[in-house]
Design an enzyme around this catalytic site. Sequence first.
Site, PDB file in Angstrom:
ATOM      1  N   GLY A 278     -26.386  25.992 -63.811  1.00 10.97           N
ATOM      2  CA  GLY A 278     -25.853  26.862 -62.767  1.00 10.97           C
ATOM      3  C   GLY A 278     -25.962  26.231 -61.392  1.00 10.97           C
ATOM      4  N   ASP A 279     -25.977  27.079 -60.383  1.00  8.11           N
ATOM      5  CA  ASP A 279     -25.991  26.598 -58.998  1.00  8.11           C
ATOM      6  C   ASP A 279     -27.375  26.197 -58.498  1.00  8.11           C
ATOM      7  OD1 ASP A 279     -26.579  29.421 -59.326  1.00  8.11           O
ATOM      8  OD2 ASP A 279     -26.772  29.472 -57.147  1.00  8.11           O
TER       9      ASP A 279
ATOM     10  N   GLY B  82     -27.554  34.500 -58.181  1.00  9.30           N
ATOM     11  CA  GLY B  82     -26.400  35.279 -58.628  1.00  9.30           C
ATOM     12  C   GLY B  82     -25.634  34.509 -59.692  1.00  9.30           C
TER      13      GLY B  82
ATOM     14  N   THR C  75     -33.868  34.491 -60.642  1.00  8.26           N
ATOM     15  CA  THR C  75     -33.989  33.175 -60.015  1.00  8.26           C
ATOM     16  C   THR C  75     -34.948  33.428 -58.879  1.00  8.26           C
ATOM     17  OG1 THR C  75     -31.867  32.176 -60.552  1.00  8.26           O
ATOM     18  CG2 THR C  75     -32.743  31.604 -58.402  1.00  8.26           C
TER      19      THR C  75
ATOM     20  N   GLY D  36     -23.981  31.904 -61.023  1.00  4.62           N
ATOM     21  CA  GLY D  36     -24.021  30.524 -60.551  1.00  4.62           C
ATOM     22  C   GLY D  36     -22.689  29.794 -60.514  1.00  4.62           C
TER      23      GLY D  36
END
Length: 328
Positions: A225-226, A246, A195, A248
Amino acid sequence: MKSTVFAGILLMSSIAAAAPPKTALVIHGGAGVITRAQLSAEDQAGYEKALNAALDAGNAVLQRGGSAREAVIASVTVLEDSPLFNAGKGAVYNAEGGHELDASLMEGHTGKAGAVAGVRTIKNPILLAEAVMQHSPHVLLAGEGAEHFADTRKEIERVPPEYFDTEHRYKQLLKAQAEEKQTASNDLKGKYFGTVGAVALDRNGHIAAATSTGGMTNKRWSRIGDSPIIGAGTYANDQCGVSGTGWGEFFIRAAVAHDICARMKYRGDSLTQAAEEVLLKVVPEMGGDGGAIALDRDGNIALPFNTEGMYRGWIKPDGSRGVAIFKD
Ligand code: ASP
């Protein structure tokens, strides 16, 4: 005597007025299982070169008096265009052998934000996130709808989905699928591959944060994800900005980026205290892992991670800069 003191005060205040306001920039290219044994000297040099290019792009914007928003966009587009990182050109494959990209952007002093999830033909998803923030009444657009919105924005470059194909990511997909057949485990630790993100402080004391990703290798069911979730993977307010990387699912559940800024705002924690407590305590205690980059309005920076490595780079207010990959 009086006039000498007065002249001295005048001189000091004009020096203070002439001192350029502070700017700062931090970037990341993902956290995870990154060890010295895995990376050849040549690969390491390649990553460092790309991180430095991203720092140069963002810093050029800040030094010419551009905004923190423009600076993070400049850094993140460089990282998206590199095949080395899991964002844009280097995005990982989903379970169907395609790519779905996520990105988000937030500006601290206005509280404005934009994000996209699951896009397939957008060369630089961070630019579409910016368009959502600037030219739509919404914060987060997903999938086909986000692509339709992109149709209305001429400045957004489109590419065929195959643009995102790379051999090394395809090998990672095959490996992940082979492993999946052997174990029915839900443990995704180390199954993600990066990411990218950037956080900047500009001459006006404004902060912006941006994050872009291909998500998790072998993801299915339109998993998000995040990274495109404001408050989880990206957050900025008038004091603090954060971009995370990381596992997520844990970053969403712990509202990682918002929690770091909230600890500063409501509890008076320092940036380092807030960022380290969330990344080194809260997230691992829940069972997740990853890292984050953060800066505050005084130009302090924090780069905590609980994985073996995190591609990262920084330029501090005094102009000192660096890039690093491993823990030590
Ligand atoms: N946080 C990203 C996600 O869960 C992946 C990563 O940072 O490596 O989609």
